[in-house]
Scaffold this motif. Structure first.
Motif, PDB file in Angstrom:
ATOM      1  N   GLU A  96      36.613  39.095  21.420  1.00  0.00           N
ATOM      2  CA  GLU A  96      36.447  39.601  22.784  1.00  0.00           C
ATOM      3  C   GLU A  96      37.789  39.801  23.475  1.00  0.00           C
ATOM      4  O   GLU A  96      38.660  38.937  23.442  1.00  0.00           O
ATOM      5  CB  GLU A  96      35.587  38.631  23.603  1.00  0.00           C
ATOM      6  N   SER A  97      37.924  40.980  24.089  1.00  0.00           N
ATOM      7  CA  SER A  97      39.115  41.378  24.847  1.00  0.00           C
ATOM      8  C   SER A  97      40.364  41.489  23.983  1.00  0.00           C
ATOM      9  O   SER A  97      41.479  41.559  24.505  1.00  0.00           O
ATOM     10  CB  SER A  97      39.390  40.400  26.000  1.00  0.00           C
ATOM     11  N   ARG A 102      39.672  46.596  22.518  1.00  0.00           N
ATOM     12  CA  ARG A 102      39.999  47.537  23.591  1.00  0.00           C
ATOM     13  C   ARG A 102      40.326  48.922  23.034  1.00  0.00           C
ATOM     14  O   ARG A 102      39.982  49.940  23.640  1.00  0.00           O
ATOM     15  CB  ARG A 102      41.183  47.005  24.409  1.00  0.00           C
ATOM     16  N   CYS A 141      29.841  43.400  27.168  1.00  0.00           N
ATOM     17  CA  CYS A 141      31.090  42.639  27.218  1.00  0.00           C
ATOM     18  C   CYS A 141      31.793  42.942  28.542  1.00  0.00           C
ATOM     19  O   CYS A 141      32.555  43.906  28.644  1.00  0.00           O
ATOM     20  CB  CYS A 141      31.977  43.001  26.022  1.00  0.00           C
ATOM     21  N   PRO A 143      34.378  41.747  30.251  1.00  0.00           N
ATOM     22  CA  PRO A 143      35.832  41.932  30.346  1.00  0.00           C
ATOM     23  C   PRO A 143      36.305  43.327  29.960  1.00  0.00           C
ATOM     24  O   PRO A 143      37.390  43.758  30.382  1.00  0.00           O
ATOM     25  CB  PRO A 143      36.386  40.870  29.384  1.00  0.00           C
ATOM     26  N   LEU A 144      35.515  44.053  29.162  1.00  0.00           N
ATOM     27  CA  LEU A 144      35.921  45.395  28.751  1.00  0.00           C
ATOM     28  C   LEU A 144      35.885  46.398  29.898  1.00  0.00           C
ATOM     29  O   LEU A 144      36.385  47.518  29.760  1.00  0.00           O
ATOM     30  CB  LEU A 144      35.020  45.891  27.619  1.00  0.00           C
ATOM     31  N   SER A 146      37.626  46.264  32.480  1.00  0.00           N
ATOM     32  CA  SER A 146      39.031  46.521  32.802  1.00  0.00           C
ATOM     33  C   SER A 146      39.583  47.632  31.924  1.00  0.00           C
ATOM     34  O   SER A 146      40.336  48.499  32.391  1.00  0.00           O
ATOM     35  CB  SER A 146      39.859  45.245  32.623  1.00  0.00           C
ATOM     36  N   THR A 147      39.223  47.627  30.640  1.00  0.00           N
ATOM     37  CA  THR A 147      39.653  48.694  29.734  1.00  0.00           C
ATOM     38  C   THR A 147      39.027  50.018  30.137  1.00  0.00           C
ATOM     39  O   THR A 147      39.660  51.080  30.036  1.00  0.00           O
ATOM     40  CB  THR A 147      39.262  48.348  28.286  1.00  0.00           C
ATOM     41  N   TRP A 176      32.172  40.825  36.831  1.00  0.00           N
ATOM     42  CA  TRP A 176      33.524  41.249  36.442  1.00  0.00           C
ATOM     43  C   TRP A 176      34.548  40.761  37.454  1.00  0.00           C
ATOM     44  O   TRP A 176      34.398  40.948  38.658  1.00  0.00           O
ATOM     45  CB  TRP A 176      33.574  42.777  36.348  1.00  0.00           C
TER      46      TRP A 176
END
Length: 696
Positions: A96-97, A102, A141, A143-144, A146-147, A176
């Protein structure tokens, strides 16, 4: 190789090591001359050639994929580009992350939202399949995201804003935490300014950096420039992001930074209505909901002279919201929050908005101000004068405040909170009643809502008693109430009559016109079939029944000829409401009997032996009255103790009475009776429309 692509999604990707996953992706993505992680270090423009070549390879393989699909559709799940599904499967298995995860999202994002779908229908098909996978990828997911924001910024010139919109949803963004790089990108394409990451991130802004940021966003011009098409895309995406980001997770400094970005974006958004509606709603409440009492960034921002910025109106609105939050009782940072607000400059900023024509749009600011007032004692005269100036500036402001009153007094809350809000509204409105017509209109809606409060509004009586005491202190001439009612303020007129009952002569004959009983009858007759007339007639019969209880000969007060004439009037009103409301039809028909028990059956009053019947009749009548009255608030109590609300209302009573008359004149306590008034009614626990008055 492409034949294998139709079954690669079935491969046990989770069983591979991280290094093996990276190697496999490089092979499938045709990265022969460089490793995927080295490719991830290259810039977006330098990747475009490889992406185009790979897309063409996918298009060339369509015939083979279709051939496999005809043999067994379960192998491809009906997708024309099954290799993308394999990429998504591989991405969900990656750490993850991680840089590798990414990278996969960035490449799939390009195929989903940055290709020119107009070139060929097959390109549109590729984009459609890729977009569904990207949506699922981001949703699985958090955190993605941000990507995803990074990819939006990188691909802005060719971004398909309409296609990316489904990803920009609250369901995807829930949970998020916005990072400094995402703040960078939002600032870049929405406000055309850079860059917070150079200052250590939103959570690590020092005092010097705060000054620099405030100057950069509010005073200096934009630091980057886009063409109109790209700028419009940035505005569209930025607006959507502001609506879906969970700002409560952004941290105190992050939220202030978001406010700066929002204000600076107004240069390009050019939609003040959107800006204000955003701040008036949940987003605005989240952006100003900082938690700690030490708020250096906030204090620096509210100290700025709004008139010296590029966006004086927008800055003033944000400053007022932040200042009210600083003064909020829950924060407990100010011993005298109202005095601090006055000294800080609440009035000049509101005057700035009024002078620039923003008064009607920022009515929601009064809710922020009132939240401070609910935790205070007596409201300073400066605040009352500020409201007077606001209301006097435009008829629209009266309408806005009517909506705000309905909203603040109708939301479910504890009994004690209800009392606090009632005290605030009373203190704000009463100093200007009956002198100013706009305030009479507001106060009329307030009183009508109080008259029509349902029996479950258990702390109704002390609240009503407060307002009656304050009205009695004004010593409004009884004979002047007719003009007040005929100007459309019947609710206010009833309040004055009810409050002044003990200050007028007792009824002795039909010729006594300077009495509450005569005024109720006279004004109600003049109002005809207006809904407020029913309230007037209720008060009339409540007083008349009280006189009977005192042993008075009511037939000499209202002789047979007058009763006959009134019966004709009641029958005409009953006929008028026959098709509109059976409940109000029965009410007027019951008046023709002049019988306490019959009238009580229609109103839910005078039934001490049957509380359930009282409640049902009263509730039905009040519900029907609210349907035909102008829109009024409907109090809803969630959970609280009535004792607490009664105590709160008693403590606040003196403040209401003193605010009612700025001259400070005193007056005897006016017992209410009727319409939910207190004052020793036999049924004081219920707020029935029809009550025995405590005196004539």
């Amino acid at each position: 190789k492409m034949l294998c692509s139709t079954v690669l999604r079935l491969f046990p990707w989770p069983e591979l090591s991280a290094e093996e996953q990276v190697v496999c992706f490089g092979e499938m993505y045709h990265l022969y001359d460089t490793s995927p992680l080295e490719y991830a270090n290259t810039s977006e423009p330098s990747r475009r050639t490889h992406r185009t070549q790979f897309a063409n390879h996918l298009f060339a393989s369509l015939e083979l994929v279709d051939f496999v699909t005809k043999i067994d559709q379960s192998l491809t799940l009906g997708m024309r580009f099954p290799l993308l599904m394999t990429f998504a499967e591989l991405g969900t298995c990656a750490e993850e992350s991680s840089k590798f995860q990414r990278l996969i999202l960035q490449e799939m994002f390009y195929f989903a939202f940055a290709l020119d779908k107009q070139r060929h229908s097959v390109v549109g098909l590729l984009c459609e399949e890729a977009s569904r996978l990207v949506h699922a990828f981001c949703a699985s997911c958090t955190p993605l995201i941000s990507t995803c924001v990074f990819a939006i910024g990188q691909n802005m010139p060719t971004l398909d804003v309409e296609a990316v919109a489904p990803i920009l949803s609250k369901s995807v963004f829930t949970g998020w935490h916005m990072d400094s790089n995402s703040f960078d990108w939002l600032s870049y394409f929405f406000a055309n300014r850079t860059s917070i990451s150079k200052m250590g991130g939103a959570s690590q802004i020092d005092a010097r950096s705060m000054d620099a940021l405030i100057h950069s966003y509010l005073v200096a011009p934009a630091s980057v420039s886009f063409g109109e098409a790209v700028s419009n895309k940035g505005v569209a995406v930025g607006r959507k992001l502001f609506e879906v980001v969970p700002w409560e997770l952004a941290g105190d400094n992050g939220r202030v930074l978001a406010l700066l970005i929002l204000v600076a974006s107004c240069e390009f958004v050019r939609d003040d209505a959107w800006f204000l509606s955003l701040l008036a709603g949940d987003v605005g409440r989240q952006l100003v909901a900082f938690r700690g009492p030490e708020q250096c960034f906030v204090e620096k921002l509210i100290a700025v002279n709004a008139s010296h910025t590029r966006f004086p109106n927008h800055v003033a609105v944000v400053q007022m919201m932040l200042a009210c939050q600083l003064a909020a009782p829950a924060l407990k940072r100010e011993d005298d929050p109202l005095g601090w607000l006055v000294r800080w400059g609440l009035a000049p900023r509101m005057q700035l908005l009024l002078a620039n024509g923003w008064g009607g749009d920022v009515s929601f600011l009064w809710e922020h101000i009132m939240r401070v007032l609910t935790g205070a004692g007596r409201i300073p005269a400066e605040i009352c004068h500020l409201l007077r100036d606001y209301v006097s500036a435009s008829p629209l402001h009266t309408e806005m405040l009517q909506l705000l009153m309905r909203e603040t007094l109708s939301r479910p809350m504890s009994a004690q909170e209800h009392v606090s809000w009632h005290v605030v509204w009373q203190q704000l409105l009463l100093p200007h009643v009956p002198a100013q017509d706009a305030f009479c209109a507001l106060f009329d809606r307030y009183m009508l809502g109080l008259y029509c409060a349902e029996p479950s509004f258990a702390h109704h009586s002390p609240v009503m008693q407060q307002v009656l005491d304050a009205l009695a202190q004004k010593r409004h001439p009884v004979g002047a109430t007719e003009a007040l009612a005929l100007r459309g303020h019947a609710g206010t007129a009833v309040g004055f009559l009810q409050a002044m009952q003990h200050q007028v002569p007792a009824v002795s004959s039909p010729a006594d016109t300077n009495t509450a009983l005569w005024q109720y009858k006279h004004i109600a007759t003049k109002l005809g079939h207006e809904p407020a007339a029913a309230i007037m007639w209720e008060r009339f019969f409540a007083l008349l029944c009280r006189l009977e209880e005192q042993g008075r000969d009511t037939r000499s007060i209202v002789p047979a000829a007058a009763r006959s004439s009134l019966n004709d009037h009641f029958l005409a009103l009953a006929k008028y409401y026959d098709a509109k409301s059976k409940c109000i039809y029965r009410l007027y028909y019951s008046f023709t009997t002049w019988n306490k028990d019959v009238i009580g059956a229609a109103t839910g009053a005078f039934f001490s032996e049957s509380s359930e019947e009282v409640f049902a009749s009263e509730l039905e009548l009040k519900v029907e009255l609210r349907k035909i009255l102008p829109p009024v608030y409907r109090p809803q109590v969630s959970t609280s103790s009535d004792d607490a609300s009664s105590t709160a209302s008693t403590n606040d009573g003196d403040a209401v009475a003193s605010a009612a008359n700025e001259s400070g004149a005193s007056s005897p306590h006016a017992s209410g009776g009727g319409m939910g008034g207190g004052g020793g009614s036999a049924h004081s626990s219920s707020s029935s429309l029809l009550r025995s008055s405590t005196g004539a």
